[in-house]
Write a protein that holds these residues in place. Structure first.
Motif, short mmCIF file in Angstrom:
data_model
loop_
_atom_site.label_atom_id
_atom_site.label_comp_id
_atom_site.label_asym_id
_atom_site.label_seq_id
_atom_site.Cartn_x
_atom_site.Cartn_y
_atom_site.Cartn_z
N GLY A 168 5.97 8.36 -6.49
CA GLY A 168 4.86 7.72 -6.45
C GLY A 168 4.64 6.11 -6.72
N GLU A 169 6.24 5.91 -7.20
CA GLU A 169 6.23 4.21 -7.68
C GLU A 169 5.87 3.41 -6.30
N ARG A 170 5.89 2.18 -6.57
CA ARG A 170 5.61 1.35 -5.67
C ARG A 170 7.03 1.07 -4.81
N LEU A 171 6.69 0.49 -3.76
CA LEU A 171 8.18 0.22 -2.98
C LEU A 171 8.42 -1.18 -2.72
N ASP A 172 9.94 -1.47 -2.57
CA ASP A 172 10.09 -2.87 -2.59
C ASP A 172 11.21 -2.80 -1.17
N LEU A 173 11.30 -4.07 -0.58
CA LEU A 173 12.21 -4.25 0.42
C LEU A 173 13.61 -4.37 -0.30
N ALA A 174 14.86 -3.72 0.16
CA ALA A 174 16.01 -4.36 -0.34
C ALA A 174 17.16 -3.94 0.57
N ASP A 175 17.94 -4.99 1.10
CA ASP A 175 18.97 -4.85 1.92
C ASP A 175 18.81 -3.70 3.19
N VAL B 198 0.61 -1.03 -0.12
CA VAL B 198 -0.05 0.04 0.01
C VAL B 198 0.93 1.25 -0.02
N LEU B 199 2.27 1.02 0.31
CA LEU B 199 3.10 2.40 0.41
C LEU B 199 3.51 2.61 -1.10
N THR B 200 3.51 3.94 -1.22
CA THR B 200 4.45 4.51 -2.48
C THR B 200 5.42 5.37 -2.19
N ARG C 112 13.02 0.77 -1.18
CA ARG C 112 13.37 1.31 -2.58
C ARG C 112 12.25 1.29 -3.73
N CYS C 113 12.23 2.50 -4.40
CA CYS C 113 11.44 2.29 -5.53
C CYS C 113 12.18 1.99 -6.87
N ALA C 114 11.41 1.88 -7.91
CA ALA C 114 12.16 1.60 -9.26
C ALA C 114 13.02 2.70 -9.76
N GLY C 115 12.44 3.87 -9.15
CA GLY C 115 13.26 5.09 -9.29
C GLY C 115 14.43 5.40 -8.68
N ARG C 116 14.93 4.41 -7.92
CA ARG C 116 16.28 4.44 -6.96
C ARG C 116 15.87 5.27 -5.91
N HIS C 117 14.87 5.65 -5.33
CA HIS C 117 14.88 6.60 -4.08
C HIS C 117 14.77 5.60 -3.07
N GLY D 234 11.98 5.24 7.39
CA GLY D 234 12.00 6.51 7.57
C GLY D 234 11.74 7.39 6.12
N LEU D 235 10.38 7.56 5.77
CA LEU D 235 10.14 8.03 4.58
C LEU D 235 10.20 9.57 4.78
N LEU D 236 10.10 10.10 5.89
CA LEU D 236 10.29 11.63 6.04
C LEU D 236 11.81 11.97 6.04
N THR D 237 12.36 12.37 4.91
CA THR D 237 13.80 12.49 5.01
C THR D 237 14.03 14.03 4.59
N GLY D 238 15.49 14.31 4.64
CA GLY D 238 15.83 15.67 4.39
C GLY D 238 15.36 16.74 5.46
N ASN D 239 14.93 17.68 4.70
CA ASN D 239 14.47 18.80 5.52
C ASN D 239 12.61 18.79 5.78
#
Ligand code: SAM
Ligand code: ZN
Length: 288
Positions: A24-31, A17-19, A35-40, A51-56
């Motif tokens: 807005g891409e779907r997220l997957d677990l990795a190490d 359910v997370l994006t 991460r999303c397909a766009g490498r965020h 921790g989805l609330l990042t940076g400032n």
């Protein structure tokens, strides 16, 4: 109340359910991250929350470490257990067969989400909150609960129509986003204090009063996207020691206006233990 990290199956259901908050891409677990397909990429903290609330991106209204310590102690003493029971009782009929996906917006330590999940054997729940201190607890509140840092005033990192029930307990409300993430006909269950909530205690200690207009404002914020389908006032009395009163005050909005020392001095004038009225409205809305 169980204190376990999220089980892998529940985590997968909630991951779906997370994006990605950036694209807005779907997220997957990795190490150890998500991460999303766009490498965020977003870290999964040692305690288990994402921790989805990042940076400032910070929310000034997030609970501090001291507030969370006070909240954990107060809730752990069971003073609000009857309210958690009333909330679970209001949510259970909204989830046929005890299943579904819940989102707790402003979940805090996950206390209420865990109580609701206890009443729903096949449901999973995501807790969003701006306070990492609160989420350290929420991430271990229940084996079918997961948690992520987020500011509920921003677009939620959650797929359209993917949630069956949004919970909102003493926390900020973003009616437009709650409506977007709910499936058609999904429910929003809100807990708000009534004017009687902790009234005697607030008067004796000179603390902030509950805004009596709150319920009207709640209806206005939700606008015509939600239909009120039920509301029940829950009331019970708690008998509080000096330590309980300290925790109760320091876990809430008054913590920003009074120091622990000032509060201790004000407590000298009270006869303890002190009976205090807990009075809340549990309101149920349907997304239309
Ligand atoms: C009064 S506490 C209630 C917590 C929990 N629902 C409970 O009743 O135990 C309010 C919660 O909202 C969170 N909060 C405040 N502003 C927020 C925001 N903009 N986005 C997400 N969470 C926020 C705080 O960190 C805190 O955990
Ligand atoms: Zn992305």
């Amino acid at each position: 109340m169980p204190a376990l990290p999220v089980a892998p199956e529940a985590r997968l259901r909630l991951l779906s359910v997370l994006t990605c908050p950036h694209c807005g891409e779907r997220l997957d677990l990795a190490d150890g991250s998500v991460r999303c397909a766009g490498r965020h990429s977003f870290d999964v903290a040692r305690q288990g929350y994402v921790g989805l609330l990042t940076g400032n991106m910070r929310a000034g209204s997030a609970d501090t470490a001291d507030m969370v310590r006070a909240r954990t102690a107060f809730l752990g003493a069971g003073h609000y257990a009857p309210l958690a029971g009333a909330l679970a009782g209001a949510v259970a009929p909204l989830c046929p067969n005890g299943g579904g996906t819940l989102l707790d917006a402003g979940a805090g330590t996950g206390y209420y989400l865990a109580a609701v999940l206890d009443a729903l054997p096949d449901a999973v729940g995501l807790g969003l909150d701006a306070s990492k201190y609160a989420l350290r607890q929420a991430a271990r509140a229940h084996p079918r609960a997961w948690a992520a840092t987020w500011d509920v005033w921003r677009p939620l990192p959650v797929r359209d129509g993917s949630v069956d029930v949004v919970l909102n307990v003493f926390a900020p409300r973003n009616g437009g986003e709650f409506h977007r993430v709910l499936r058609p006909g999904g429910a929003l269950v809100v807990v708000t204090p009534t004017a009687r909530h902790l009234a005697g205690l607030r008067e004796s200690l000179g603390l902030l009063a509950v805004d009596a207009d709150k319920e009207d404002r709640l209806r206005r914020t939700l606008g015509d996207r939600f239909r009120a389908v039920g509301a029940e006032t829950h009331e019970h009395t708690v008998v509080l020691s000096a330590e309980d009163v300290m925790n109760l005050v320091l876990m809430g909005p008054s913590a920003r206006h009074v120091t622990a020392d000032e509060l201790r001095a004000r407590l000298e004038g009270l006869t303890l233990p002190l009976p205090v009225a807990v009075s809340c409205l549990v309101s149920v809305y349907r997304a239309v």
